[in-house]
Design a protein around this motif. Structure first.
Motif, PDB file in Angstrom:
ATOM      1  N   PHE A 438      -6.266 -29.361  14.573  1.00  0.00           N
ATOM      2  CA  PHE A 438      -7.660 -29.489  14.169  1.00  0.00           C
ATOM      3  C   PHE A 438      -8.451 -28.219  14.468  1.00  0.00           C
ATOM      4  CE2 PHE A 438     -11.978 -30.347  15.741  1.00  0.00           C
ATOM      5  CZ  PHE A 438     -12.580 -30.713  14.552  1.00  0.00           C
ATOM      6  N   LEU A 439      -8.244 -27.635  15.641  1.00  0.00           N
ATOM      7  CA  LEU A 439      -8.982 -26.418  16.000  1.00  0.00           C
ATOM      8  C   LEU A 439      -8.614 -25.256  15.090  1.00  0.00           C
ATOM      9  CD1 LEU A 439      -8.789 -26.665  19.896  1.00  0.00           C
ATOM     10  CD2 LEU A 439     -10.783 -27.065  18.458  1.00  0.00           C
ATOM     11  N   VAL A 440      -7.352 -25.167  14.708  1.00  0.00           N
ATOM     12  CA  VAL A 440      -6.939 -24.086  13.800  1.00  0.00           C
ATOM     13  C   VAL A 440      -7.564 -24.278  12.433  1.00  0.00           C
ATOM     14  CG1 VAL A 440      -4.951 -23.131  12.589  1.00  0.00           C
ATOM     15  CG2 VAL A 440      -4.834 -23.543  15.049  1.00  0.00           C
ATOM     16  N   ARG A 441      -7.597 -25.518  11.953  1.00  0.00           N
ATOM     17  CA  ARG A 441      -8.221 -25.774  10.649  1.00  0.00           C
ATOM     18  C   ARG A 441      -9.714 -25.503  10.684  1.00  0.00           C
ATOM     19  NH1 ARG A 441      -5.274 -31.536   9.081  1.00  0.00           N
ATOM     20  NH2 ARG A 441      -3.183 -30.671   8.694  1.00  0.00           N
ATOM     21  N   ALA A 442     -10.342 -25.691  11.842  1.00  0.00           N
ATOM     22  CA  ALA A 442     -11.772 -25.404  11.986  1.00  0.00           C
ATOM     23  C   ALA A 442     -12.042 -23.939  12.265  1.00  0.00           C
ATOM     24  CB  ALA A 442     -12.354 -26.261  13.107  1.00  0.00           C
ATOM     25  N   ASP A 443     -11.014 -23.074  12.144  1.00  0.00           N
ATOM     26  CA  ASP A 443     -11.144 -21.626  12.367  1.00  0.00           C
ATOM     27  C   ASP A 443     -11.602 -21.334  13.799  1.00  0.00           C
ATOM     28  OD1 ASP A 443     -10.919 -19.003  11.749  1.00  0.00           O
ATOM     29  OD2 ASP A 443     -12.829 -18.840  10.691  1.00  0.00           O
ATOM     30  N   LEU A 444     -11.014 -22.057  14.745  1.00  0.00           N
ATOM     31  CA  LEU A 444     -11.325 -21.872  16.167  1.00  0.00           C
ATOM     32  C   LEU A 444     -10.029 -21.560  16.912  1.00  0.00           C
ATOM     33  CD1 LEU A 444     -13.803 -24.860  16.592  1.00  0.00           C
ATOM     34  CD2 LEU A 444     -14.389 -22.442  16.436  1.00  0.00           C
ATOM     35  N   LEU A 445      -9.372 -20.485  16.479  1.00  0.00           N
ATOM     36  CA  LEU A 445      -8.098 -20.114  17.086  1.00  0.00           C
ATOM     37  C   LEU A 445      -8.237 -19.739  18.560  1.00  0.00           C
ATOM     38  CD1 LEU A 445      -5.105 -19.652  16.762  1.00  0.00           C
ATOM     39  CD2 LEU A 445      -5.589 -17.371  15.866  1.00  0.00           C
ATOM     40  N   PRO A 446      -9.266 -18.983  18.990  1.00  0.00           N
ATOM     41  CA  PRO A 446      -9.382 -18.688  20.440  1.00  0.00           C
ATOM     42  C   PRO A 446      -9.466 -19.948  21.294  1.00  0.00           C
ATOM     43  CG  PRO A 446     -10.785 -17.217  19.183  1.00  0.00           C
ATOM     44  CD  PRO A 446     -10.278 -18.236  18.220  1.00  0.00           C
ATOM     45  N   ARG A 447     -10.245 -20.937  20.851  1.00  0.00           N
ATOM     46  CA  ARG A 447     -10.325 -22.176  21.620  1.00  0.00           C
ATOM     47  C   ARG A 447      -8.975 -22.907  21.617  1.00  0.00           C
ATOM     48  NH1 ARG A 447     -14.763 -25.100  22.852  1.00  0.00           N
ATOM     49  NH2 ARG A 447     -15.691 -23.025  23.041  1.00  0.00           N
ATOM     50  N   ALA A 448      -8.254 -22.841  20.520  1.00  0.00           N
ATOM     51  CA  ALA A 448      -6.930 -23.467  20.470  1.00  0.00           C
ATOM     52  C   ALA A 448      -5.957 -22.778  21.428  1.00  0.00           C
ATOM     53  CB  ALA A 448      -6.389 -23.424  19.047  1.00  0.00           C
ATOM     54  N   LEU A 449      -6.023 -21.451  21.535  1.00  0.00           N
ATOM     55  CA  LEU A 449      -5.152 -20.732  22.468  1.00  0.00           C
ATOM     56  C   LEU A 449      -5.495 -21.073  23.917  1.00  0.00           C
ATOM     57  CD1 LEU A 449      -5.009 -17.252  20.703  1.00  0.00           C
ATOM     58  CD2 LEU A 449      -3.177 -18.948  20.856  1.00  0.00           C
ATOM     59  N   GLU A 450      -6.788 -21.246  24.208  1.00  0.00           N
ATOM     60  CA  GLU A 450      -7.180 -21.633  25.563  1.00  0.00           C
ATOM     61  C   GLU A 450      -6.636 -23.021  25.914  1.00  0.00           C
ATOM     62  OE1 GLU A 450     -11.363 -21.409  25.888  1.00  0.00           O
ATOM     63  OE2 GLU A 450     -11.471 -19.247  25.478  1.00  0.00           O
ATOM     64  N   LEU A 451      -6.773 -23.951  24.973  1.00  0.00           N
ATOM     65  CA  LEU A 451      -6.241 -25.290  25.212  1.00  0.00           C
ATOM     66  C   LEU A 451      -4.733 -25.252  25.403  1.00  0.00           C
ATOM     67  CD1 LEU A 451      -6.641 -28.368  25.342  1.00  0.00           C
ATOM     68  CD2 LEU A 451      -6.452 -28.411  22.846  1.00  0.00           C
ATOM     69  N   LEU A 471       0.309 -22.604  16.235  1.00  0.00           N
ATOM     70  CA  LEU A 471      -0.335 -21.378  16.720  1.00  0.00           C
ATOM     71  C   LEU A 471       0.305 -20.126  16.123  1.00  0.00           C
ATOM     72  CD1 LEU A 471      -0.848 -22.304  20.476  1.00  0.00           C
ATOM     73  CD2 LEU A 471      -2.529 -22.319  18.640  1.00  0.00           C
ATOM     74  N   VAL A 472       1.625 -20.123  15.983  1.00  0.00           N
ATOM     75  CA  VAL A 472       2.296 -18.944  15.406  1.00  0.00           C
ATOM     76  C   VAL A 472       1.860 -18.727  13.967  1.00  0.00           C
ATOM     77  CG1 VAL A 472       4.533 -18.073  14.656  1.00  0.00           C
ATOM     78  CG2 VAL A 472       4.269 -18.971  16.967  1.00  0.00           C
ATOM     79  N   LYS A 473       1.793 -19.794  13.196  1.00  0.00           N
ATOM     80  CA  LYS A 473       1.357 -19.646  11.802  1.00  0.00           C
ATOM     81  C   LYS A 473      -0.084 -19.147  11.726  1.00  0.00           C
ATOM     82  CE  LYS A 473       1.114 -22.069   7.396  1.00  0.00           C
ATOM     83  NZ  LYS A 473      -0.197 -21.489   7.066  1.00  0.00           N
ATOM     84  N   ALA A 474      -0.950 -19.657  12.612  1.00  0.00           N
ATOM     85  CA  ALA A 474      -2.341 -19.198  12.609  1.00  0.00           C
ATOM     86  C   ALA A 474      -2.435 -17.717  12.975  1.00  0.00           C
ATOM     87  CB  ALA A 474      -3.159 -20.044  13.578  1.00  0.00           C
ATOM     88  N   LEU A 475      -1.642 -17.272  13.941  1.00  0.00           N
ATOM     89  CA  LEU A 475      -1.653 -15.849  14.315  1.00  0.00           C
ATOM     90  C   LEU A 475      -1.088 -14.973  13.213  1.00  0.00           C
ATOM     91  CD1 LEU A 475      -0.506 -16.222  18.036  1.00  0.00           C
ATOM     92  CD2 LEU A 475      -2.770 -15.520  17.235  1.00  0.00           C
ATOM     93  N   VAL A 476      -0.046 -15.428  12.556  1.00  0.00           N
ATOM     94  CA  VAL A 476       0.541 -14.642  11.457  1.00  0.00           C
ATOM     95  C   VAL A 476      -0.441 -14.536  10.296  1.00  0.00           C
ATOM     96  CG1 VAL A 476       2.352 -14.674   9.707  1.00  0.00           C
ATOM     97  CG2 VAL A 476       2.929 -15.088  12.090  1.00  0.00           C
ATOM     98  N   ASP A 477      -1.173 -15.621  10.009  1.00  0.00           N
ATOM     99  CA  ASP A 477      -2.162 -15.559   8.930  1.00  0.00           C
ATOM    100  C   ASP A 477      -3.263 -14.557   9.226  1.00  0.00           C
ATOM    101  OD1 ASP A 477      -0.752 -17.447   7.547  1.00  0.00           O
ATOM    102  OD2 ASP A 477      -1.971 -19.143   8.229  1.00  0.00           O
ATOM    103  N   GLN A 478      -3.558 -14.334  10.502  1.00  0.00           N
ATOM    104  CA  GLN A 478      -4.556 -13.337  10.884  1.00  0.00           C
ATOM    105  C   GLN A 478      -3.936 -11.970  11.156  1.00  0.00           C
ATOM    106  OE1 GLN A 478      -6.981 -14.730  14.122  1.00  0.00           O
ATOM    107  NE2 GLN A 478      -7.741 -16.517  12.985  1.00  0.00           N
ATOM    108  N   ARG A 479      -2.658 -11.781  10.798  1.00  0.00           N
ATOM    109  CA  ARG A 479      -1.932 -10.513  10.946  1.00  0.00           C
ATOM    110  C   ARG A 479      -1.877 -10.069  12.414  1.00  0.00           C
ATOM    111  NH1 ARG A 479      -1.302 -12.311   6.619  1.00  0.00           N
ATOM    112  NH2 ARG A 479      -1.424 -11.262   4.601  1.00  0.00           N
TER     113      ARG A 479
END
Length: 680
Positions: A438-451, A471-479
């Motif tokens: 949910f956090l990744v879909r809401a474009d809140l990757l830093p909060r997802a990494l903290e959790l 998390l890996v897919k979200a990081l790869v999408d952000q290069r």
């Protein structure tokens, strides 16, 4: 008729401005009379002066009125004579029907189509009139039997036409409720609500009192066919005579609820409660009705009457009604009452009253109102019972946490603690993976990494592969390749196994960063685990090697893929191999990949030829261009890449090589030598 010349004396007597119009005389030897003479002679007739004084347009209107009036009277007279002739013909045919035992509807095939049409509509009326000419009771029974037989044979139009004829003739007063039930059920199946209303109206006018079986059959059919207006007509017309049956009132109550008639629903609900002892099923239906109408007081009263026997889905309807009316505290109170009732009945082995959906509904209500402390308390009680909220409830709570002004971080930490303490470690890991998504879909990757880091440090069991993959897919999408590789190393350190989906995400990130070494390492690790890479993994690996200029290694990988993994590469993989070579302008390597594809028995499609043909034209390899055009000829016309084929033919002709072969190819390709059309 001949036209006579004008007499000179009449010309001299002609008034100025008048034109002489000769008219043929009816008497021989007399000169023709002019129009003025005729007009003057007509003015001597009594009443002619009044007519001549009327304006011309009024005269024309009167003439038209008389004409159309006479035409209407004549058409009515003709129609009346036609009806009389039809009646005489029907009387003759009815006498013939009495004398002949066979039915008029049974005709031979040579009677013609017209005779068949006449029999279809005239037979019911003719036979009904013939039978009704005898004793009325016997005629009514015979007609009813005939109509029931027609309805049983699915001849609804024939049966209803006979009924309407008998009704107009005043012969439909002795029919039983069996016929009306058959008509109403057949009309409901066909969606004929007007026929149903007319039948109910006829029954009411005749003062019929149908039995409970009649109402059960008809009302259930009307409700199942969603003919709610007809159900409401039944209640409004026969309310006092309806049998006190819960099934009948339940169908009528559902129909009124679907039609949006709240007042009628309450009246039917009152009759429903008076129809006999209420079982759990009856109370559940009543509770759903009150919840749909927003009558929370009545709904809570019914809930307290049912007690611990309230089904979870029925209780959830009441909780949803409280949340919809923006009363989350009231829904929490109902939930606490249900918890008390469930605890009291736990020793008796009763079924559970509460489910995860009930708690999720209360969570959504508190989250929508921004009341986070009650939401956290509900979440804690839910965890104590070993229940998991659904994705909608988690998303609603996280959205309320992230939108909280000022104290969002503290609430996020508190919610994270609740997630980590939710049940056993496996349940907590699954819950956290859903929250990460949910956090990744809401474009809140830093909060997802903290959790994730908090889960990693506080949990005794390692995070799931799903959490790592999200998390890996979200990081790869952000290069961001290096943090993604760090997560992969951490996953390997905790003993989790690298799967194909996660490896594909990492390989895609290595392709964008052109990190060949990391990509090779990940691919080797995937092969070492004994898993079979998917076709998508092979495509991504070929793209990585092509972007790094490792064309020979890519050829070797494709060539030995079937022997190593038991799956033959498809035309997609060969196209990807050729595309990687052409991007680096390695035309020989691209043609080598094409020959490898032909050697493997894979036929090129339109996309493969569209990829390779412009490269061979740019390399001026006319032998290869001609071979590729031969491959294009074997494709269907709608799958040919027309633009690049036209361009290749033009360049081949301009090079003045293979003139004869070029002309043959142009003819076989349909003369596609004109300039390519611009791309839309």
């Amino acid at each position: 008729s001949s036209v006579h010349s004008a007499h000179p004396s009449s010309l001299s007597a002609q008034p100025p401005g008048c034109t002489f119009i000769p008219v043929r005389s009816t008497y021989p030897g007399r000169r023709p009379a002019s129009a003025m003479e005729l007009l003057c002679s007509a003015s001597q007739v009594p009443g002619a002066s009044v007519w001549l004084a009327i304006p011309v347009f009024v005269q024309e209107a009167l003439i038209l009125f008389v004409f159309f009036g006479v035409s209407l009277l004549w058409s009515q007279r003709v129609e009346r004579r036609r009806k009389e002739a039809r009646a005489r013909r029907l009387r003759k045919q009815s006498v013939a029907a009495d004398a002949t035992p066979s039915s008029p509807a049974t005709k031979t095939a040579g009677d013609g189509a017209k005779a068949g049409v006449v029999d279809r509509w005239a037979a019911p009326m003719r036979l009904a009139q013939a039978v009704a000419a005898d004793a009325p009771p016997a005629a009514a029974a015979a007609n009813e039997e005939r109509m029931l037989k027609a309805l049983g044979q699915l001849h609804f139009t024939e049966a209803i036409s006979q009924y309407r004829y008998l009704e107009r003739a005043g012969l439909a007063n002795d029919f039983s409720e069996k016929l009306y039930a058959a008509f109403i059920i057949s009309a409901a199946r066909m969606g004929k609500s007007d026929v149903i209303e007319s039948l109910f109206l006829s029954m009411r006018i005749k003062g019929m009192a149908p039995s409970a079986q009649f109402w059960l059959a008809t009302v259930k059919m009307l409700s199942s066919r969603r003919l709610f207006a007809s159900c409401l007509l039944v209640y409004q017309s026969f309310r006092l005579s309806l049998p006190r049956d819960k099934v009948i009132f339940g169908c009528l109550m559902n129909a009124a609820l679907e039609a949006g008639e709240g007042d009628v629903v309450l009246r039917i609900a009152a009759d429903f409660q008076k129809s006999g002892p209420m079982t759990t099923k009856d109370l559940s239906a009543l509770l759903r009705v009150y919840a749909a109408l927003g009558r929370l007081d009545e709904g809570e009263e019914v809930f307290r009457t049912m007690g611990a026997e309230t089904p979870p889905h029925v209780l959830n309807c009441l909780l949803s009604a409280c949340v919809s009316s923006r009363q989350p505290d009231r829904s929490a109170g109902v939930l606490r009452e249900a918890e008390v009732l469930e605890c009291a009945e736990a020793l008796e082995g009763s079924r559970a009253t509460l489910s995860g959906a009930c708690y999720a509904t209360v969570l959504v209500g508190f989250a929508a109102s921004g009341a986070l402390p009650p939401a956290f308390a509900t979440f804690r009680r839910m965890a104590e019972r070993g229940l998991e909220p659904d994705d909608a409830a988690l998303a609603a709570v996280w959205e309320a946490v992230l939108c909280e002004p000022g104290a969002g971080d503290a609430s996020a930490v508190r919610l994270s603690g609740l997630l980590l303490g939710h049940g056993d470690d496996g349940v907590a890991a699954a819950m956290c993976a859903r929250c990460l998504r949910f956090l990744v879909r809401a474009d809140l990757l830093p909060r997802a990494l903290e959790l994730f880091r908090e889960l990693r440090s506080r949990s005794r069991s390692p995070p799931s592969v799903v959490a790592y993959s999200v998390l890996v897919k979200a990081l790869v999408d952000q290069r961001r390749l290096q943090p993604a590789l760090a997560l992969v190393d951490d996953m390997r350190a905790v003993g989790q196994r690298l799967d194909d989906i996660l490896a594909t995400h990492v390989l895609d990130g290595c392709r964008h960063a052109q990190d060949e070494a990391s990509g090779r390492r990940i691919f080797r690790e995937l092969i070492a685990t004994g898993q079979r890479p998917s076709s998508i993994t092979l495509v991504v690996m070929l793209k990585l090697l092509g972007s790094c200029g490792r064309h020979d290694e890519a050829h070797h990988l494709v060539k030995g893929w079937e022997a190593e993994h038991g799956v033959a590469p498809s035309v997609v993989h060969y196209t990807c191999l050729m595309s990687g070579s052409l991007r680096k302008r390695a035309y020989d390597s691209a043609w080598k990949a094409f020959e490898l594809m032909r050697a493997a028995g894979v036929r090129p499609d339109g996309m493969a030829l569209q990829t390779l043909l412009p490269g061979m034209v740019a390399a001026r390899s006319w032998d290869c261009v001609a071979d590729l055009l031969e491959e294009v000829v074997g494709l269907d016309s709608d799958k040919r890449p027309k633009e690049c084929v036209n361009h290749a033919l033009q360049q081949l002709q301009a090079a003045c090589v293979y003139a004869e072969r070029c002309g043959d190819l142009a003819a076989r390709l349909g003369g596609a030598t004109r300039p390519a059309a611009p791309r839309e």
